[in-house]
Design a protein around this motif. Structure first.
Motif, PDB file in Angstrom:
ATOM      1  N   MET A   1       0.715  -1.344  -0.139  1.00 31.87           N
ATOM      2  CA  MET A   1       0.007   0.039  -0.050  1.00 31.87           C
ATOM      3  C   MET A   1       0.875   1.163   0.121  1.00 31.87           C
ATOM      4  O   MET A   1       1.708   1.328   0.681  1.00 31.87           O
ATOM      5  N   LYS A   2       0.636   2.197  -0.772  1.00 34.21           N
ATOM      6  CA  LYS A   2       1.168   3.434  -0.849  1.00 34.21           C
ATOM      7  C   LYS A   2       0.671   4.438  -0.160  1.00 34.21           C
ATOM      8  O   LYS A   2       0.621   5.635  -0.609  1.00 34.21           O
ATOM      9  N   ARG A   3      -0.111   4.164   0.906  1.00 36.06           N
ATOM     10  CA  ARG A   3      -0.801   5.054   1.621  1.00 36.06           C
ATOM     11  C   ARG A   3      -0.806   4.760   2.898  1.00 36.06           C
ATOM     12  O   ARG A   3      -0.645   3.443   3.327  1.00 36.06           O
ATOM     13  N   ASP A   4      -1.006   5.561   3.921  1.00 37.80           N
ATOM     14  CA  ASP A   4      -0.910   5.325   5.394  1.00 37.80           C
ATOM     15  C   ASP A   4      -1.928   4.459   5.749  1.00 37.80           C
ATOM     16  O   ASP A   4      -3.157   4.418   5.167  1.00 37.80           O
ATOM     17  N   VAL A   5      -1.696   3.489   6.749  1.00 37.89           N
ATOM     18  CA  VAL A   5      -2.394   2.518   7.534  1.00 37.89           C
ATOM     19  C   VAL A   5      -2.696   3.094   9.002  1.00 37.89           C
ATOM     20  O   VAL A   5      -1.743   2.722   9.652  1.00 37.89           O
ATOM     21  N   GLU A   6      -3.993   3.007   9.435  1.00 39.24           N
ATOM     22  CA  GLU A   6      -3.967   3.357  10.717  1.00 39.24           C
ATOM     23  C   GLU A   6      -3.748   2.022  11.664  1.00 39.24           C
ATOM     24  O   GLU A   6      -4.112   1.043  11.169  1.00 39.24           O
ATOM     25  N   GLY A   7      -2.916   2.281  12.669  1.00 41.61           N
ATOM     26  CA  GLY A   7      -2.363   1.167  13.504  1.00 41.61           C
ATOM     27  C   GLY A   7      -1.010   0.547  12.886  1.00 41.61           C
ATOM     28  O   GLY A   7      -0.617  -0.199  13.516  1.00 41.61           O
ATOM     29  N   VAL A  10       4.685   2.538  11.108  1.00 40.86           N
ATOM     30  CA  VAL A  10       5.317   3.635  10.493  1.00 40.86           C
ATOM     31  C   VAL A  10       4.547   4.360   9.505  1.00 40.86           C
ATOM     32  O   VAL A  10       3.183   3.607   9.137  1.00 40.86           O
ATOM     33  N   HIS A  11       4.728   5.525   9.029  1.00 38.34           N
ATOM     34  CA  HIS A  11       3.751   6.319   8.102  1.00 38.34           C
ATOM     35  C   HIS A  11       4.609   6.488   6.808  1.00 38.34           C
ATOM     36  O   HIS A  11       5.850   6.366   6.959  1.00 38.34           O
ATOM     37  N   ILE A  12       3.829   6.460   5.656  1.00 36.92           N
ATOM     38  CA  ILE A  12       4.650   6.943   4.287  1.00 36.92           C
ATOM     39  C   ILE A  12       5.350   8.090   4.444  1.00 36.92           C
ATOM     40  O   ILE A  12       4.534   8.902   5.054  1.00 36.92           O
ATOM     41  N   GLY A  13       6.431   8.165   3.992  1.00 38.92           N
ATOM     42  CA  GLY A  13       7.276   9.357   4.319  1.00 38.92           C
ATOM     43  C   GLY A  13       7.858   9.497   5.598  1.00 38.92           C
ATOM     44  O   GLY A  13       8.803  10.351   5.382  1.00 38.92           O
ATOM     45  N   ASP A  14       7.893   8.706   6.366  1.00 40.20           N
ATOM     46  CA  ASP A  14       8.738   8.727   7.523  1.00 40.20           C
ATOM     47  C   ASP A  14      10.233   8.477   7.165  1.00 40.20           C
ATOM     48  O   ASP A  14      10.491   7.622   6.302  1.00 40.20           O
ATOM     49  N   ARG A  15      10.992   9.067   7.902  1.00 36.39           N
ATOM     50  CA  ARG A  15      12.555   8.614   7.642  1.00 36.39           C
ATOM     51  C   ARG A  15      12.832   7.633   8.706  1.00 36.39           C
ATOM     52  O   ARG A  15      12.595   7.805   9.835  1.00 36.39           O
ATOM     53  N   VAL A  16      13.579   6.590   8.013  1.00 41.39           N
ATOM     54  CA  VAL A  16      14.187   5.559   8.963  1.00 41.39           C
ATOM     55  C   VAL A  16      15.573   5.109   8.690  1.00 41.39           C
ATOM     56  O   VAL A  16      15.978   5.525   7.320  1.00 41.39           O
ATOM     57  N   THR A  17      16.044   4.475   9.632  1.00 44.84           N
ATOM     58  CA  THR A  17      17.337   4.221   9.431  1.00 44.84           C
ATOM     59  C   THR A  17      17.500   2.453   9.496  1.00 44.84           C
ATOM     60  O   THR A  17      16.909   1.826  10.314  1.00 44.84           O
ATOM     61  N   VAL A  18      18.072   1.908   8.659  1.00 43.20           N
ATOM     62  CA  VAL A  18      18.380   0.322   8.581  1.00 43.20           C
ATOM     63  C   VAL A  18      19.212   0.164   9.723  1.00 43.20           C
ATOM     64  O   VAL A  18      20.339   0.834   9.725  1.00 43.20           O
ATOM     65  N   VAL A  19      19.021  -0.904  10.258  1.00 40.71           N
ATOM     66  CA  VAL A  19      19.932  -1.420  11.249  1.00 40.71           C
ATOM     67  C   VAL A  19      21.507  -1.430  10.937  1.00 40.71           C
ATOM     68  O   VAL A  19      21.623  -1.603   9.635  1.00 40.71           O
TER      69      VAL A  19
END
Length: 95
Positions: A1-7, A10-19
């Motif tokens: 899904m390329k849209r946010d999902v409640e629950g 993470v949200h689309i557009g969040d910045r994350v770092t791979v371990v």
């Protein structure tokens, strides 16, 4: 899904770092420790995964996209889970 999902964790557009390391070797080495943007949530087994346990598609500039489990990412929003899940293989990422 390329849209946010409640629950979702993470949200689309969040910045994350791979371990920074992968003990089981399932993460492509070029992605380790790199920061990217969440671009999609993948529910290949919706009954088991929806909404809290998606594969998370992350785009890293210069490398492209790859799929990650929640415990392979770090961000302000991502928190470690208390529950234990069965190990998943690289092939499960590509479904």
């Amino acid at each position: 899904m390329k849209r946010d999902v409640e629950g979702a964790p993470v949200h689309i557009g969040d910045r994350v770092t791979v371990v920074p390391d992968s003990t089981d070797g399932t993460i492509s080495p070029g992605f380790l420790g790199r920061t990217g943007t969440v671009v999609a949530l993948v529910y290949d087994d919706p009954i088991q995964q929806y909404p809290t346990d998606p594969l998370i598609q992350v785009r890293v500039d210069g490398l492209g996209d790859d799929l990650f489990f929640l415990d392979e990412l770090v961000s302000d929003r991502v928190r470690p889970r208390e529950r234990v899940r069965s190990p998943r293989t690289r092939s499960q990422r590509l479904q």
